[in-house]
Write an enzyme that holds these catalytic residues in place. Structure first.
Site: not given
Length: 739
Positions: A323, A646, A689
Site C-alpha cells: 500500500p 473472501s 487483513k
C-alpha cells in the site's frame, strides 16, 4: 651613406626576421631612396622608388648586410592585338571588382585607362589588388608582357568569382540573418569558399563529434552506425534539415555511457548498516537485498573462475508490492546508496504511449529516445539503480501497450540487447538493477509479472509505526521546519493516539503529515517570538490536530443480530467491512444486495444464503425462518466499489446471526470463502487483513485452516497480541462467531 641606390626583393617567408640569401626571391627591383628619416620610436622610415627589374646573379657579402651582383632584366614592350585585348580584359575585370573590394574606387579605373605604358598598368593592378606575395612575384618574373597579362587576368578572374560568390551568399542570407544566425552565416561563407577552391575539409562540428564518439566506447554495432551517420553528416550542408537530425542522433550516441560503470566494491556490513539506518523492520526485504549483494560480491571476487552467461550474472528484477506510504520508493534510494550507484526514478503511472518506453523512430518530427535510455543518459552510468514506480497503473491505447514494451526491458535474458527505436542499435541494460513498485498485482499483465521477483511490503503494526515516527519521521520534520530537538517532544502515547484516532492506514504517509502539521503550528509560534518548548501529550493533541477522525465503533455497530465484521484487502492495505443483514416479509422470497458489490461478492452472498437455508436444522435455525421473507444484505460505504473472493464467511455469519437471533461477537473479525458444502477455502492478503483488524483494536480473528503458514509473515510480537482461530467448516465458524 654615399649611395642612394639599393635592391628590393621579397622574402619567401615573411616571418623570418633576418633572412639569408636562400630565403629571398632572385628577381626584384633596383630602386633609389627618395626620403629617409628616423622616427621617435627608433623606427627607420624610408620612401624608395623602383627603377627597373633586375635579377641577382650571386651574393658577394652577407655581413654586416647583403651585397649582391645583379643583371638588368628590363621589361620589353611588344605591342600586338592580343596585348591590347588582354589590356582591355584587365580593365573590365577591375571594373567588376569595384564595389566587391572595400577601398577600391572608380578612381583606379580612370588611372588604369589613362596609362599608356602597359607595364605600369600591370604593376599598378598587381599592387592594388590584394594578391598573395607568390602571385605578385610570379607576375614580376614572367616574360613577355602577354604572359604577365594572361596570368594577371587569371588572378583577377578568380578574385572576381570569389568576391561575387561571397556577395551572393551575403545577399541570400541577409533577409533571415539574426544574432543567433551570425555564426552559421560565417561558417557557410567559409564552406562555400572552400568548395569553390576545392579545399574541402571536415567541419569542426563533425570533427568534435567524431572525437566524442571515439571516446564513448561504443559497441561494435553502434560504432558502425555512428561511422555511417558521420559520413552522411560530412556530405550535408548545415542548412539541410537532415543535418540537425543526424547531429542530434550522434550526440545521443556519444553521450550514452556504453562502458561506464560506477558501482563501488561491495561491503555487506556497510550495506546492512545503510538499510537499517533508512528503514525500520522490513526484515525479509533487507535479507533479499543482502543475499543479492553477497552473490554479486562472490561473482566479482571469483570472476576468473566464473566466466559464464548464466542468469546469476544478470541483475534481478525486484517488484515491491504494498500500500502507499510503506517505503517502497525510499527503499530504492537506500539500495542505490548501499551499492554506491546512481539512482534514477521513472514514474509509469498513466503512461499510455509505447514510445515512452521504447522511443520514437527518427522518421517522426521531434523523435527522441524512450524514458529508459533518457534515464541511462541522466545517470551517466550503465549500472544505475532504476526505480519504475506505479507499474500497476500503466495503460494502453491506440499508441501501443507500454507494458508489452516493458517485457524486453525487464527480462534479464533479453535486456542485454535492448533496442530503442530512436537509437536503432542494441544497448546493454543487463547491469542495471531494475526495481518496480505497485499497489496491486492484479492489474499487472501475467507475462510481465512473470519476469519480476515479488517482494511484499504489507504495512506496519502500531508499535512499528511508533518506532518509525520516533526514529525517522519526527527528526525529519523537525529539520524540515527549522526546529531544534529540544523545542518539541511528542510523547509515545501521543503518537499512538495520532495513529489510532487520526490515521488509519497501512503505511506512515498520513502519520508523517500529521507530525508536520504539529511542527508547522509550533514553528509559527516560535517565529512570532512566542518562544516556548512544547511537549505534545494525548491530552493536548487536539489543540494541534483538531477532533479525532476515527473511533472504536465495533461494539456499537454489532449490538444486534445480523451484523458481522469482515476483513478485506485493498491496494491501500487491509480494511474492515461491516456486513449487515435483515429480513422483511414479502410475497416472493428473494435476496437484495446493496453497497456497490462486485459479481464475486454477490455470488458469495447467494452461496451463503443457500448454505444457511439448506442446513438450517444442523445450524439450530428455524427452517421456516426465511419463508415468505426477502433477505437484504448491505455493506455500508455504498459509494465505494467492493469485490473479492473472501467475504463468504462474513456473509454466512451475518445471515446465520439474523436467522437465529444470536449476536456476533463484537471483538471478532473474520475472512474466508465458503463453498455450498460448507467448506472454508483459503484466501490471500492475510497479513494486510490481520493488520487492519489490529488497527481498530480487534484481537480475535477467524482465518481458514489452510492459511496457517501465512502467519509466518506476521511479527511474533503481533501474534502474541492476537488470538487466531483457524476453521475448516462453516459449523466451526458459527460456533466461534455467534454468542
Amino acid at each position: 651613406r654615399h649611395d642612394r641606390n639599393l635592391l628590393l626583393v621579397a622574402q619567401k617567408d615573411e616571418k623570418i626576421e633576418i633572412p639569408r640569401p636562400e630565403d629571398l626571391y632572385q628577381v626584384g627591383s633596383a630602386a633609389v631612396i627618395l626620403q629617409l628619416s628616423r622616427e621617435k620610436d627608433n623606427v627607420l622610415r624610408m620612401i624608395a622608388q623602383g627603377l627597373e627589374r633586375v635579377k641577382i646573379i650571386d651574393f658577394t657579402t652577407t655581413e654586416p648586410y647583403l651585397i649582391a651582383r645583379i643583371e638588368r632584366r628590363p621589361d620589353k614592350l611588344q605591342k600586338s592585338l592580343e596585348t591590347e585585348a588582354l589590356r582591355q580584359a584587365v580593365i573590365e575585370l577591375l571594373k567588376k571588382l569595384v564595389g566587391l573590394i572595400e577601398g577600391l574606387t572608380i578612381d583606379l579605373i580612370s588611372a588604369a585607362e589613362g596609362l599608356s605604358n602597359i607595364y605600369q598598368l600591370v604593376y599598378l593592378t598587381a599592387v592594388t589588388i590584394p594578391f598573395p606575395v607568390p602571385a605578385k612575384q610570379e607576375i614580376l618574373e614572367l616574360d613577355p608582357i602577354d604572359a604577365k597579362l594572361k596570368r594577371l587576368v587569371e588572378l583577377l578572374q578568380h578574385e572576381v568569382t570569389v568576391r561575387e560568390l561571397g556577395h551572393k551568399i551575403t545577399s541570400d542570407t541577409q533577409e533571415r540573418l539574426s544574432k543567433a544566425q551570425k555564426d552559421y552565416f560565417l561558417r557557410e561563407q567559409v564552406r562555400s569558399i572552400q568548395n569553390e577552391l576545392g579545399e574541402n575539409s571536415d567541419q569542426d562540428e563533425v570533427k568534435e563529434l567524431r572525437k566524442k564518439i571515439e571516446a564513448a566506447g561504443l559497441s561494435e554495432e553502434a560504432q558502425k552506425e555512428a561511422d555511417r551517420e558521420l559520413a552522411r553528416l560530412s556530405s550535408l550542408t548545415p542548412a539541410s534539415a537532415e543535418f540537425g537530425i543526424i547531429r542530434t542522433y550522434l550526440d545521443w550516441l556519444a553521450n550514452l555511457p556504453w562502458s561506464k560503470l560506477t558501482g563501488k566494491e561491495i561491503d555487506l556490513e556497510n550495506a546492512s548498516r545503510i538499510l537499517d539506518e533508512d528503514h525500520y523492520d522490513l526484515t525479509k526485504i533487507k535479507d533479499r537485498i543482502l543475499e543479492y549483494l553477497a552473490v554479486k560480491k562472490l561473482l566479482q571476487e571469483r570472476d576468473a573462475e566464473v566466466k559464464t552467461e548464466d542468469s546469476l550474472t544478470h541483475e534481478p528484477i525486484l517488484c515491491f508490492v504494498g500500500p502507499p506510504g510503506v517505503g517502497k520508493t525510499s527503499l530504492g534510494h537506500s539500495i542505490a546508496r548501499s551499492l554506491g550507484r546512481k539512482f534514477v526514478r521513472i514514474s509509469l503511472g498513466g503512461t499510455h504511449d509505447e514510445g515512452e518506453i521504447r522511443g520514437h523512430r527518427r522518421t517522426y518530427i521531434g523523435a527522441m529516445p524512450g524514458r529508459i535510455i533518457q534515464g541511462v543518459k541522466r545517470a551517466e552510468a550503465r549500472d544505475a539503480v532504476f526505480m519504475l514506480d506505479e507499474i500497476d497503473k500503466v495503460g494502453a491505447d491506440w499508441r501501443g501497450d507500454p507494458s508489452s514494451a516493458l517485457l524486453e526491458v525487464l527480462d534479464p535474458a533479453q535486456n542485454q540487447t535492448f533496442v530503442d527505436n530512436y537509437l536503432g542499435v542494441a544497448f546493454d541494460l543487463s547491469q542495471i538493477l531494475f526495481i518496480t513498485t505497485a499497489n496491486n498485482l492484479d492489474t499487472i499483465p501475467p507475462p510481465l509479472l512473470d519476469r519480476m521477483e515479488v517482494l511484499r511490503l504489507p504495512g506496519y503494526t502500531e508499535d512499528e509505526k511508533v518506532k518509525i515516527a520516533e526514529r525517522y519521521l519526527i527528526p525529519k520534520q523537525l529539520k524540515a521546519h527549522g526546529l531544534h530537538e529540544n523545542e518539541l517532544k511528542i510523547e509515545s502515547d501521543a503518537t499512538r493516539t495520532i495513529i489510532r484516532g487520526y490515521t488509519r492506514e497501512a503505511g506512515v504517509r498520513n502519520l508523517d503529515r500529521e507530525i508536520a502539521k504539529i511542527c508547522r503550528k509550533l514553528a509559527r509560534d516560535i517565529a512570532s517570538k512566542q518562544n516556548k518548548q512544547e511537549i505534545v501529550t494525548p491530552e493536548n493533541l487536539s489543540q494541534y490536530l483538531g477532533k479525532l477522525q476515527f473511533f472504536d465503533e465495533t461494539a456499537e455497530r454489532t449490538n444486534r443480530p445480523g451484523i458481522a465484521i469482515g476483513l478485506a484487502w485493498t491496494p491501500a492495505g487491509g480494511d474492515v467491512l461491516f456486513i449487515e443483514a435483515t429480513m422483511m416479509p414479502s410475497k416472493k422470497e428473494g435476496l437484495i444486495l446493496t453497497g456497490m458489490l462486485g459479481n464475486v461478492m454477490r455470488e458469495s452472498a447467494q452461496a451463503a444464503l443457500s448454505y444457511v437455508r439448506s442446513n438450517a436444522e444442523l445450524l439450530n435455525i428455524d427452517p421456516h425462518a426465511f419463508r415468505n421473507k426477502t433477505v437484504h444484505v448491505h455493506v455500508p460505504a455504498g459509494a465505494i466499489p467492493k469485490d473479492g473472493p473472501s467475504a463468504g464467511v462474513t456473509m454466512l455469519t451475518a445471515i446465520a446471526s439474523l436467522a437465529s437471533g444470536r449476536l456476533v461477537r463484537s471483538d471478532l473479525a473474520m475472512t474466508g470463502e465458503l463453498t455450498l458444502r460448507g467448506k472454508i477455502l483459503p484466501i490471500g492478503g492475510v497479513k494486510e487483513k490481520v493488520l487492519a483488524a489490529h488497527r481498530i483494536g480487534i484481537k480475535n480473528i477467524i482465518l481458514p485452516y489452510r492459511n496457517q503458514n501465512d502467519l509466518d509473515d506476521i511479527a511474533p510480537e503481533l501474534r502474541k497480541d492476537l488470538q487466531i482461530i483457524f476453521v475448516n467448516t462453516a459449523d466451526e465458524v458459527l460456533q466461534n462467531a455467534l454468542v
